[in-house]
Design a protein around this motif. Structure first.
Motif, short mmCIF file in Angstrom:
data_model
loop_
_atom_site.label_atom_id
_atom_site.label_comp_id
_atom_site.label_asym_id
_atom_site.label_seq_id
_atom_site.Cartn_x
_atom_site.Cartn_y
_atom_site.Cartn_z
N ASN A 11 -5.35 -28.82 -13.06
CA ASN A 11 -6.67 -29.38 -13.33
C ASN A 11 -7.00 -29.47 -14.82
O ASN A 11 -7.75 -30.34 -15.23
CB ASN A 11 -7.74 -28.53 -12.62
N ILE A 12 -6.48 -28.55 -15.60
CA ILE A 12 -6.82 -28.46 -17.02
C ILE A 12 -5.62 -28.90 -17.86
O ILE A 12 -4.50 -28.43 -17.65
CB ILE A 12 -7.22 -27.03 -17.38
N GLU A 13 -5.89 -29.81 -18.79
CA GLU A 13 -4.81 -30.28 -19.67
C GLU A 13 -4.61 -29.38 -20.87
O GLU A 13 -3.49 -29.03 -21.22
CB GLU A 13 -5.12 -31.70 -20.16
N ALA A 14 -5.73 -29.00 -21.53
CA ALA A 14 -5.61 -28.24 -22.76
C ALA A 14 -6.86 -27.41 -22.99
O ALA A 14 -7.95 -27.73 -22.51
CB ALA A 14 -5.39 -29.18 -23.94
N ILE A 15 -6.66 -26.33 -23.77
CA ILE A 15 -7.74 -25.40 -24.09
C ILE A 15 -7.72 -25.16 -25.60
O ILE A 15 -6.66 -24.98 -26.19
CB ILE A 15 -7.55 -24.07 -23.35
N GLY A 16 -8.89 -25.14 -26.20
CA GLY A 16 -9.02 -24.81 -27.62
C GLY A 16 -10.11 -23.79 -27.82
O GLY A 16 -11.06 -23.73 -27.03
N TYR A 17 -9.99 -23.00 -28.88
CA TYR A 17 -11.00 -21.97 -29.11
C TYR A 17 -11.27 -21.87 -30.60
O TYR A 17 -10.35 -21.76 -31.41
CB TYR A 17 -10.50 -20.63 -28.58
N ASP A 18 -12.55 -21.90 -30.94
CA ASP A 18 -12.98 -21.78 -32.33
C ASP A 18 -13.52 -20.37 -32.52
O ASP A 18 -14.58 -20.02 -32.00
CB ASP A 18 -14.07 -22.80 -32.63
N LEU A 29 -7.44 -32.74 -16.91
CA LEU A 29 -6.31 -33.66 -16.74
C LEU A 29 -6.75 -35.04 -16.26
O LEU A 29 -6.45 -36.04 -16.89
CB LEU A 29 -5.33 -33.08 -15.71
N LYS A 30 -7.40 -35.10 -15.13
CA LYS A 30 -7.67 -36.39 -14.49
C LYS A 30 -8.67 -37.24 -15.25
O LYS A 30 -8.47 -38.44 -15.42
CB LYS A 30 -8.13 -36.16 -13.06
N SER A 31 -9.74 -36.64 -15.71
CA SER A 31 -10.79 -37.41 -16.38
C SER A 31 -10.54 -37.57 -17.88
O SER A 31 -11.05 -38.50 -18.50
CB SER A 31 -12.15 -36.75 -16.17
N GLY A 32 -9.81 -36.62 -18.46
CA GLY A 32 -9.62 -36.63 -19.90
C GLY A 32 -10.84 -36.16 -20.66
O GLY A 32 -10.85 -36.16 -21.89
N GLU A 33 -11.87 -35.76 -19.93
CA GLU A 33 -13.11 -35.29 -20.57
C GLU A 33 -12.95 -33.87 -21.07
O GLU A 33 -12.21 -33.07 -20.49
CB GLU A 33 -14.26 -35.36 -19.57
N THR A 34 -13.69 -33.59 -22.16
CA THR A 34 -13.67 -32.26 -22.75
C THR A 34 -15.06 -31.65 -22.66
O THR A 34 -16.05 -32.31 -22.98
CB THR A 34 -13.22 -32.32 -24.22
N TYR A 35 -15.11 -30.41 -22.23
CA TYR A 35 -16.36 -29.66 -22.17
C TYR A 35 -16.26 -28.47 -23.13
O TYR A 35 -15.18 -27.90 -23.30
CB TYR A 35 -16.63 -29.13 -20.75
N VAL A 36 -17.39 -28.14 -23.73
CA VAL A 36 -17.45 -27.01 -24.65
C VAL A 36 -18.33 -25.93 -24.03
O VAL A 36 -19.48 -26.20 -23.66
CB VAL A 36 -18.03 -27.42 -26.01
N TYR A 37 -17.80 -24.74 -23.93
CA TYR A 37 -18.54 -23.58 -23.44
C TYR A 37 -18.91 -22.74 -24.65
O TYR A 37 -18.07 -22.45 -25.49
CB TYR A 37 -17.69 -22.79 -22.44
N HIS A 38 -20.19 -22.38 -24.72
CA HIS A 38 -20.72 -21.74 -25.92
C HIS A 38 -20.78 -20.21 -25.81
O HIS A 38 -20.99 -19.67 -24.72
CB HIS A 38 -22.13 -22.28 -26.20
N ALA A 39 -20.61 -19.57 -26.96
CA ALA A 39 -20.73 -18.11 -27.10
C ALA A 39 -19.75 -17.35 -26.20
O ALA A 39 -20.08 -16.33 -25.62
CB ALA A 39 -22.16 -17.66 -26.85
#
Length: 71
Positions: A11-18, A29-39
């Motif tokens: 389900n998930i293509e990639a993960i990034g963390y700041d 994966l399917k949508s190509g959309e990226t969501y940001v989860y805060h804190a």
């Protein structure tokens, strides 16, 4: 946007963390959309990266506890 790490998930293509803003980026994966989860704490990010099922971990340990926004 932080560096995105490709993961093995159905389900998930990639993960990034700041580490500065504690923003967790998840690209699907399917949508190509990226969501940001805060804190999101670093330990939570580490657990997410080590989880056997990234989708299950996202649904049970991240989505219910952190605010998110679609990029």
């Amino acid at each position: 946007m932080p560096e995105m790490i490709f993961v093995d998930s159905s389900n998930i293509e990639a993960i990034g963390y700041d580490t500065t803003t504690l923003a967790l980026h998840v690209r699907f994966l399917k949508s190509g959309e990226t969501y940001v989860y805060h804190a999101v704490e670093d330990w939570r990010h580490q657990e997410f990266m080590q989880a056997d099922s990234k989708g299950t971990y996202l649904n049970t340990s991240i989505k219910p506890h952190y605010q998110c926004a679609k990029l």
